[in-house]
Design a protein around this motif. Structure first.
Motif, PDB file in Angstrom:
ATOM      1  N   GLU A   1       0.823  -1.206   0.000  1.00 38.41           N
ATOM      2  CA  GLU A   1       0.000   0.000   0.000  1.00 38.41           C
ATOM      3  C   GLU A   1       0.857   1.257   0.000  1.00 38.41           C
ATOM      4  O   GLU A   1       0.574   2.211  -0.727  1.00 38.41           O
TER       5      GLU A   1
ATOM      6  N   GLU B   1       1.176   4.221  -2.866  1.00 37.92           N
ATOM      7  CA  GLU B   1       1.035   5.650  -2.599  1.00 37.92           C
ATOM      8  C   GLU B   1       2.254   6.425  -3.086  1.00 37.92           C
ATOM      9  O   GLU B   1       2.123   7.507  -3.670  1.00 37.92           O
TER      10      GLU B   1
ATOM     11  N   ILE C   1     -11.737   7.649   2.851  1.00 39.09           N
ATOM     12  CA  ILE C   1     -10.378   7.194   2.559  1.00 39.09           C
ATOM     13  C   ILE C   1      -9.870   7.804   1.254  1.00 39.09           C
ATOM     14  O   ILE C   1      -8.744   8.309   1.184  1.00 39.09           O
TER      15      ILE C   1
ATOM     16  N   SER D   1      -9.318  11.645   1.726  1.00 37.81           N
ATOM     17  CA  SER D   1      -8.114  11.912   2.516  1.00 37.81           C
ATOM     18  C   SER D   1      -6.854  11.569   1.719  1.00 37.81           C
ATOM     19  O   SER D   1      -5.856  12.292   1.780  1.00 37.81           O
ATOM     20  N   LYS D   2      -6.914  10.483   0.975  1.00 29.57           N
ATOM     21  CA  LYS D   2      -5.751  10.072   0.191  1.00 29.57           C
ATOM     22  C   LYS D   2      -5.427  11.096  -0.882  1.00 29.57           C
ATOM     23  O   LYS D   2      -4.251  11.406  -1.117  1.00 29.57           O
ATOM     24  N   GLN D   3      -6.451  11.640  -1.536  1.00 30.74           N
ATOM     25  CA  GLN D   3      -6.212  12.658  -2.556  1.00 30.74           C
ATOM     26  C   GLN D   3      -5.548  13.885  -1.965  1.00 30.74           C
ATOM     27  O   GLN D   3      -4.602  14.441  -2.530  1.00 30.74           O
TER      28      GLN D   3
ATOM     29  N   LEU E   1      -1.900  12.997  -1.066  1.00 27.55           N
ATOM     30  CA  LEU E   1      -1.049  12.882  -2.240  1.00 27.55           C
ATOM     31  C   LEU E   1      -0.705  14.245  -2.814  1.00 27.55           C
ATOM     32  O   LEU E   1       0.437  14.490  -3.234  1.00 27.55           O
TER      33      LEU E   1
END
Length: 493
Positions: free
Chosen positions: A132, A136, A410, A413-415, A418
């Motif tokens: 994972e 990322e 998720i 938040s990930k966007q 990143l």
């Protein structure tokens, strides 16, 4: 003699002496006593090589395997993470490695590379966590490469290619310049204006009558619609011309939406001016009305300018399994309760359940707790069936909702992470380039490199080749995490 105990080193049997060897290692201030027979369970690792070479190697040879050696204490010093080393020792004792909670997976991978331990010894649960993180980092690398590609191009490209790249950034990348942001805002305003005009033009009080007495759109609304279509057309053509891969551009989903938002207007013009000569006027009007309905697809153009809508799309894609479960639950419930409702209400003289397919509508609006009331049971058993159906409907809808919401959180938040990480990566690369190439540009020019939008041409090469603290190959062929193999690593036999 190095830090070992036992007297069998004078013996000719090297394997026997090796089994009796013990070495003292100091890992970041934490002392460990390690035994040769345990370390040699994995002879390809750094510790096994250290214990095997401790008796017959010079200090200079052993310096390549450790950071320092204390003759008085007879300890090998390693400037490494002591907590990570405790996990490394699990390999020699238990045959597998587990990462402790709180340890960065990428930092731990660098520790495994240093101690020359292959990732296959990492437990499956920890390996999934590592994958994972690698994914990322690959996405961050892609974003950084995109930012670097948006910088001023090389001198080798032609003037036409530079103009094409400039036009592409102007139409597709609002963050690249003030003019690009202005065009994005204007395009967003035209989309909203067109959508509002499409809705308002259907109000009868705002319509006018034509020569035959039929209500048609007000000429003002038609003029606004024409202006919007002209903007959409020019925007689509400029983006198509500036695209490097026109075939991929044409068949992209969002570009198909843009084309469908433009096409009905010109088809209506053709049918209005030329269609009457080929078909009846009534058929032309029906075709025009059908094509006007297609104007609703332009609302999807908002997704091009809204990161929230894009995030929602990604979240729904990642929740296809949960949405499939929801559809399956509802389908089973609709079939079951509609069949029961039809059976229980069939004997009533004024029944509204004339067939099972006709009862599907009642089951759908009941299980979704909408309840229009146009169809309802009249028997006691039918009402009990209805009560059970909407209770089961609430449960069926509520069960997959939490995973879907969790997926959205998720993804969102990930966007954000990143985007922040990519900007941070560019800033680190710019600062590193500032330190490595001070003679090429002035201090004032290098100071501007902290912003990704202001990296100058003279610093671009230094920024591109500088290595960041996350060790991702930004300009490599594949955006995967780089692993630095020690020079002394042996191949497995």
């Amino acid at each position: 003699m190095w830090a070992f105990s036992g007297t069998r080193y004078a013996d000719c049997n090297g394997s026997e002496a090796n089994e009796e060897t013990e070495i003292a290692v100091n890992i970041g201030g934490v002392k460990h006593i390690l035994y040769g027979d345990v370390l040699n369970r994995y002879p390809e690792t750094r510790l096994a090589e250290l214990v095997n070479r401790a008796t017959d190697s010079t200090r200079e040879d052993l310096a390549a395997l450790c950071d320092d050696y204390d003759d008085l204490k007879r300890e090998f010093y390693f400037d490494r993470d002591p907590e990570a080393f405790k996990c490394i020792l699990e390999l020699y004792n238990y045959g597998e490695i587990h990462m402790k909670r709180g340890i960065c997976p990428m930092c731990f991978m660098r520790e495994m590379d240093y101690w020359v331990i292959d990732t296959e010894y990492l437990d499956e649960c920890c390996r999934s966590s590592l994958n994972e993180v690698e994914t990322e980092l690959a996405e961050i690398a892609e974003k950084v490469k995109t930012i670097l590609d948006d910088l001023e191009g090389d001198a080798t490209v032609t003037r036409g290619q530079r103009c094409q790249a400039f036009l592409w950034k102007l139409m597709e990348k609002p963050e690249s310049s003030l003019a690009a942001r202005t065009i994005a805002v204007v395009s967003f305003a035209f989309i909203l204006l067109s959508s509002v005009v499409m809705c308002v033009s259907t109000i009868p009080e705002l319509q006018v009558q034509d020569a035959e007495g039929n209500l048609v759109e007000h000429p003002t609304f038609e003029s606004i619609e024409t202006a919007c279509i002209i903007w959409f057309t020019v925007e689509y053509i400029l983006r198509l011309v500036s695209s490097s891969n026109k075939l991929q551009f044409v068949f992209s989903f969002m570009n198909i939406v843009d084309f469908l938002a433009i096409m009905p207007f010109y088809v209506v013009l053709i049918l209005t001016h030329l269609g009457t000569a080929m078909m009846e006027l009534a058929n032309v009007q029906q075709a025009v009305q059908a094509l006007r309905i297609m104007r609703i697809v332009r609302i999807f153009k908002l997704a091009r300018h809204s990161s929230g809508l894009q995030t929602l799309t990604f979240a729904l894609k990642s929740s296809l399994k949960e949405l499939g479960l929801l559809l399956m639950y509802m389908s089973v419930g609709v079939f079951l309760f509609s069949a029961l409702g039809y059976t229980m209400e069939q004997s009533h003289p004024e029944t509204m359940f004339t067939s099972i397919p006709q009862s599907f509508w009642w089951a759908i609006i009941t299980m979704t707790t909408v309840g229009y009331g146009d169809i309802y049971p009249k028997t006691t058993l039918g009402r009990c069936n209805a009560a059970v159906s909407f209770l089961c409907g609430v449960i069926a809808i509520a069960l997959p909702i939490h995973p879907i919401i969790n997926n959205f959180v998720i993804v969102y938040s990930k966007q954000r992470v990143l985007e922040t990480a990519a900007k941070h990566e560019i800033e680190l690369m710019a600062l590193r380039a500032k330190e490595e190439a001070p003679q090429e540009c002035s201090v004032s020019e290098a100071g501007k490199m902290a912003s990704a939008d202001n990296i100058s041409v003279c610093n671009r090469a230094a920024v591109s080749t500088s290595q960041s603290d996350t060790c991702i190959p930004l300009l490599g062929e594949t955006a995967t995490v780089s692993k630095v193999q020690p020079s002394h690593k042996r191949k497995k036999k």
